[in-house]
Scaffold this active site. Structure first.
Site, PDB file in Angstrom:
ATOM      1  N   TRP A   1      -5.419   2.629  -9.334  1.00 25.71           N
ATOM      2  CA  TRP A   1      -3.989   2.909  -9.320  1.00 25.71           C
ATOM      3  C   TRP A   1      -3.593   4.381  -9.520  1.00 25.71           C
ATOM      4  O   TRP A   1      -2.423   4.689  -9.697  1.00 25.71           O
ATOM      5  CB  TRP A   1      -3.273   1.978 -10.308  1.00 25.71           C
ATOM      6  CG  TRP A   1      -2.877   0.717  -9.581  1.00 25.71           C
ATOM      7  CD1 TRP A   1      -1.782   0.586  -8.771  1.00 25.71           C
ATOM      8  CD2 TRP A   1      -3.551  -0.538  -9.564  1.00 25.71           C
ATOM      9  NE1 TRP A   1      -1.741  -0.685  -8.249  1.00 25.71           N
ATOM     10  CE2 TRP A   1      -2.806  -1.407  -8.712  1.00 25.71           C
ATOM     11  CE3 TRP A   1      -4.693  -1.023 -10.167  1.00 25.71           C
ATOM     12  CZ2 TRP A   1      -3.172  -2.712  -8.466  1.00 25.71           C
ATOM     13  CZ3 TRP A   1      -5.055  -2.327  -9.921  1.00 25.71           C
ATOM     14  CH2 TRP A   1      -4.313  -3.164  -9.075  1.00 25.71           C
TER      15      TRP A   1
ATOM     16  N   HIS B   1       2.979   0.573 -10.436  1.00 27.93           N
ATOM     17  CA  HIS B   1       3.497  -0.533  -9.624  1.00 27.93           C
ATOM     18  C   HIS B   1       4.608  -1.227 -10.419  1.00 27.93           C
ATOM     19  O   HIS B   1       4.828  -0.899 -11.595  1.00 27.93           O
ATOM     20  CB  HIS B   1       2.387  -1.513  -9.216  1.00 27.93           C
ATOM     21  CG  HIS B   1       1.481  -1.965 -10.331  1.00 27.93           C
ATOM     22  ND1 HIS B   1       0.458  -2.859 -10.142  1.00 27.93           N
ATOM     23  CD2 HIS B   1       1.441  -1.665 -11.658  1.00 27.93           C
ATOM     24  CE1 HIS B   1      -0.165  -3.083 -11.286  1.00 27.93           C
ATOM     25  NE2 HIS B   1       0.421  -2.368 -12.218  1.00 27.93           N
TER      26      HIS B   1
ATOM     27  N   ARG C   1       2.241   7.406  -8.192  1.00 29.48           N
ATOM     28  CA  ARG C   1       0.775   7.465  -8.181  1.00 29.48           C
ATOM     29  C   ARG C   1       0.321   8.893  -7.914  1.00 29.48           C
ATOM     30  O   ARG C   1       0.941   9.596  -7.107  1.00 29.48           O
ATOM     31  CB  ARG C   1       0.200   6.535  -7.097  1.00 29.48           C
ATOM     32  CG  ARG C   1       0.406   5.088  -7.457  1.00 29.48           C
ATOM     33  CD  ARG C   1      -0.271   4.125  -6.521  1.00 29.48           C
ATOM     34  NE  ARG C   1       0.260   2.780  -6.760  1.00 29.48           N
ATOM     35  CZ  ARG C   1      -0.073   1.705  -6.088  1.00 29.48           C
ATOM     36  NH1 ARG C   1      -0.959   1.777  -5.118  1.00 29.48           N
ATOM     37  NH2 ARG C   1       0.469   0.536  -6.368  1.00 29.48           N
TER      38      ARG C   1
ATOM     39  N   GLN D   1       8.703  -0.104  -4.887  1.00 28.95           N
ATOM     40  CA  GLN D   1       8.142  -1.435  -4.652  1.00 28.95           C
ATOM     41  C   GLN D   1       9.175  -2.485  -5.015  1.00 28.95           C
ATOM     42  O   GLN D   1      10.170  -2.199  -5.677  1.00 28.95           O
ATOM     43  CB  GLN D   1       6.902  -1.648  -5.532  1.00 28.95           C
ATOM     44  CG  GLN D   1       5.672  -0.892  -5.069  1.00 28.95           C
ATOM     45  CD  GLN D   1       4.413  -1.319  -5.823  1.00 28.95           C
ATOM     46  OE1 GLN D   1       4.487  -1.957  -6.868  1.00 28.95           O
ATOM     47  NE2 GLN D   1       3.259  -0.965  -5.285  1.00 28.95           N
TER      48      GLN D   1
ATOM     49  N   VAL E   1      -3.951 -11.728 -10.211  1.00 27.99           N
ATOM     50  CA  VAL E   1      -3.702 -12.960  -9.458  1.00 27.99           C
ATOM     51  C   VAL E   1      -5.029 -13.611  -9.081  1.00 27.99           C
ATOM     52  O   VAL E   1      -6.040 -12.935  -8.931  1.00 27.99           O
ATOM     53  CB  VAL E   1      -2.867 -12.701  -8.171  1.00 27.99           C
ATOM     54  CG1 VAL E   1      -1.414 -12.449  -8.505  1.00 27.99           C
ATOM     55  CG2 VAL E   1      -3.451 -11.570  -7.350  1.00 27.99           C
TER      56      VAL E   1
ATOM     57  N   ALA F   1       3.099 -14.396  -7.636  1.00 25.94           N
ATOM     58  CA  ALA F   1       3.669 -13.051  -7.748  1.00 25.94           C
ATOM     59  C   ALA F   1       3.347 -12.302  -6.471  1.00 25.94           C
ATOM     60  O   ALA F   1       2.373 -12.611  -5.782  1.00 25.94           O
ATOM     61  CB  ALA F   1       3.074 -12.324  -8.945  1.00 25.94           C
TER      62      ALA F   1
HETATM   63  C1  FA5 Z   1       0.125  -3.384  -5.924  1.00 21.57           C
HETATM   64  O1  FA5 Z   1       0.727  -2.372  -6.348  1.00 21.57           O
HETATM   65  C2  FA5 Z   1       0.254  -4.685  -6.613  1.00 21.57           C
HETATM   66  N1  FA5 Z   1       0.976  -4.519  -7.850  1.00 21.57           N
HETATM   67  C3  FA5 Z   1       0.952  -5.680  -5.695  1.00 21.57           C
HETATM   68  C4  FA5 Z   1       0.869  -7.091  -6.187  1.00 21.57           C
HETATM   69  C5  FA5 Z   1       1.892  -7.632  -6.955  1.00 21.57           C
HETATM   70  C6  FA5 Z   1      -0.250  -7.876  -5.913  1.00 21.57           C
HETATM   71  C7  FA5 Z   1       1.816  -8.917  -7.421  1.00 21.57           C
HETATM   72  C8  FA5 Z   1      -0.331  -9.158  -6.360  1.00 21.57           C
HETATM   73  C9  FA5 Z   1       0.698  -9.687  -7.108  1.00 21.57           C
HETATM   74  P1  FA5 Z   1      -0.785  -2.169  -3.813  1.00 21.57           P
HETATM   75  O2  FA5 Z   1      -1.409  -1.035  -4.523  1.00 21.57           O
HETATM   76  O3  FA5 Z   1      -1.476  -2.686  -2.619  1.00 21.57           O
HETATM   77  O4  FA5 Z   1      -0.574  -3.411  -4.775  1.00 21.57           O
HETATM   78  O5  FA5 Z   1       0.696  -1.725  -3.397  1.00 21.57           O
HETATM   79  C10 FA5 Z   1       1.619  -2.651  -2.851  1.00 21.57           C
HETATM   80  C11 FA5 Z   1       2.362  -2.018  -1.686  1.00 21.57           C
HETATM   81  O6  FA5 Z   1       2.941  -0.781  -2.098  1.00 21.57           O
HETATM   82  C12 FA5 Z   1       1.458  -1.638  -0.510  1.00 21.57           C
HETATM   83  O7  FA5 Z   1       1.270  -2.735   0.347  1.00 21.57           O
HETATM   84  C13 FA5 Z   1       2.268  -0.574   0.162  1.00 21.57           C
HETATM   85  O8  FA5 Z   1       3.261  -1.151   0.994  1.00 21.57           O
HETATM   86  C14 FA5 Z   1       2.968   0.116  -0.990  1.00 21.57           C
HETATM   87  N2  FA5 Z   1       2.269   1.357  -1.355  1.00 21.57           N
HETATM   88  C15 FA5 Z   1       1.137   1.483  -2.079  1.00 21.57           C
HETATM   89  N3  FA5 Z   1       0.807   2.787  -2.245  1.00 21.57           N
HETATM   90  C16 FA5 Z   1       1.750   3.497  -1.600  1.00 21.57           C
HETATM   91  C17 FA5 Z   1       1.985   4.913  -1.393  1.00 21.57           C
HETATM   92  N4  FA5 Z   1       1.188   5.833  -1.927  1.00 21.57           N
HETATM   93  N5  FA5 Z   1       3.078   5.288  -0.667  1.00 21.57           N
HETATM   94  C18 FA5 Z   1       3.917   4.351  -0.166  1.00 21.57           C
HETATM   95  N6  FA5 Z   1       3.761   3.026  -0.320  1.00 21.57           N
HETATM   96  C19 FA5 Z   1       2.696   2.589  -1.021  1.00 21.57           C
END
Ligand code: FA5
Length: 349
Positions: free
Chosen positions: A158, A175, A201, A215, A258, A312
């Site tokens: 993350w 997140h 991030r 998000q 999850v 979730a």
């Molecule tokens: C998560 O952050 C998990 N918390 C999501 C989750 C929630 C999973 C609940 C299960 C249950 P991830 O790192 O993949 O997952 O980020 C989720 C979404 O945020 C990605 O699919 C993307 O659309 C967006 N995202 C991630 N990083 C970036 C970034 N650097 N810039 C823009 N959008 C981003």
């Protein structure tokens, strides 16, 4: 020459000049010359103190009379000239009442705000309440309660921005998932919430990655929640956002909070799943991560995993907008270029 004769001479000159005045500007200059703080009449009044005492009463009276006379004439002339000016402009200025009005330049919602609004409406119809949470979080909520203990390698995924602190582990939330635990701690099931908001991030920026982005978290917990509910809800969101014929794809993915975990995608509305520039020839538009809430997460907030289950999910808001409108660079959302932003203006009702 006495001051009284001075006053008489001044009156003659001042009145001569006054009679030649034709414009408001000339009148104002005249007033400054004679009646202003550095004007001739003021100078005359100031000179009274230097006169012998026996001359002062007469000279004073003459100067005062002169001042009030000139002031009266000036006010009169000024009123006349103002009225004349108004008459002239009324006679010459014309208003074409048939011309179309000018569009007022009103602001529009930022596309991120508009998308959050749209998603909140879609989820509200399915019984989800919108809540907000802190952007400055603790490691306890961002990781520990999400089944990511401090020695877990998933913590590195993350790219966390930490805030220096002697007390707890303080960070900018990576997140919106920490709100899962915060909401569950404060609620007795059933739970049905969405949490839109900013996330951070420590990430190199490129066309699809920002260091600060938005998000939208979703969480539902109750006694009989299954994966079918998750699928039904996300399919409905896909259809509401991208059109009634959309299909949803789930693939296995790993998130420590999850089990099972999935990533989910909608078939591309632009090419109908055939493959195009927007879906990068895959036919699918990735929406985010999801899954069934891990029993450890339920246990961590005091829920009995034998009794309650839940799902979730987490969506990337900027990525959703990019998919919906074919935007090819996520950085466009943060630079405040009106040429970009005004394209998202919703028609006025
Ligand atoms: C998560 O952050 C998990 N918390 C999501 C989750 C929630 C999973 C609940 C299960 C249950 P991830 O790192 O993949 O997952 O980020 C989720 C979404 O945020 C990605 O699919 C993307 O659309 C967006 N995202 C991630 N990083 C970036 C970034 N650097 N810039 C823009 N959008 C981003």
């Amino acid at each position: 020459m006495t001051l009284t004769t001075d006053a008489a001479g001044l009156r003659t000159v001042a009145l001569q000049e006054l009679s030649a005045i034709c414009t408001l500007a000339e009148a104002i200059t005249w007033e400054r010359t004679y009646l202003g703080p550095k004007g001739e009449v003021t100078r005359l009044l100031r000179g009274l103190g230097e006169l012998p005492a026996d001359q002062r009463p007469d000279a004073g009276r003459a100067a005062q009379e002169l001042r009030s006379d000139l002031q009266q004439r000036y006010s009169h002339l000024r009123a006349e000239l103002t009225a004349a000016k108004l008459q002239t402009s009324l006679a010459t200025d014309t208003v074409d009442v048939t011309l179309p009005g000018r569009q007022p330049n009103i602001g529009v919602d930022h596309p991120v705000s508009a998308m959050i609004e749209e998603l909140s409406e879609i989820f509200a119809l399915m019984g989800f309440q919108t809540v907000f949470g802190p952007e400055v979080e603790t490691g306890h909520y961002n990781f520990d309660l999400l089944n990511i203990p401090s020695d877990h390698p998933a913590r590195d995924v993350w790219d966390t921005i930490f805030i220096e602190s002697d007390e707890a582990e303080i960070l900018l939330r990576t997140h919106t998932s920490p709100m899962q635990a915060r909401v569950m701690e404060a609620t007795t099931p059933p739970v049905r919430v969405i949490v839109p908001g900013r996330t951070y991030r420590y990430e190199a920026q490129d066309a699809s990655h920002e260091w600060m982005f938005h998000q939208l978290e979703g969480l539902a917990v109750d006694e009989t929640i299954t994966m079918a509910d998750l699928k039904g809800v996300l399919r409905e969101v896909g259809r509401q956002l991208f059109g009634p014929d959309r299909k949803v794809r789930f693939r296995c993915d790993y998130f420590p909070f999850v089990e099972p975990g999935v990533d989910f995608a909608v078939d591309c509305a632009i090419c109908d799943g055939v493959g195009c520039r927007v879906c990068k020839q895959t036919g699918w538009l990735e929406m985010g991560g999801a899954g069934m809430v891990h029993p450890n997460v339920l246990r961590g907030v005091g829920y009995d995993p034998e009794r309650y289950t839940g799902f979730a999910f987490g969506l990337g808001i900027e990525r959703m907008i990019m998919m919906k409108y074919g935007v090819n660079d996520v950085r466009a959302f943060a630079v405040n270029d009106l040429r970009f932003l005004s394209q998202f203006a919703r028609p006025m009702l």
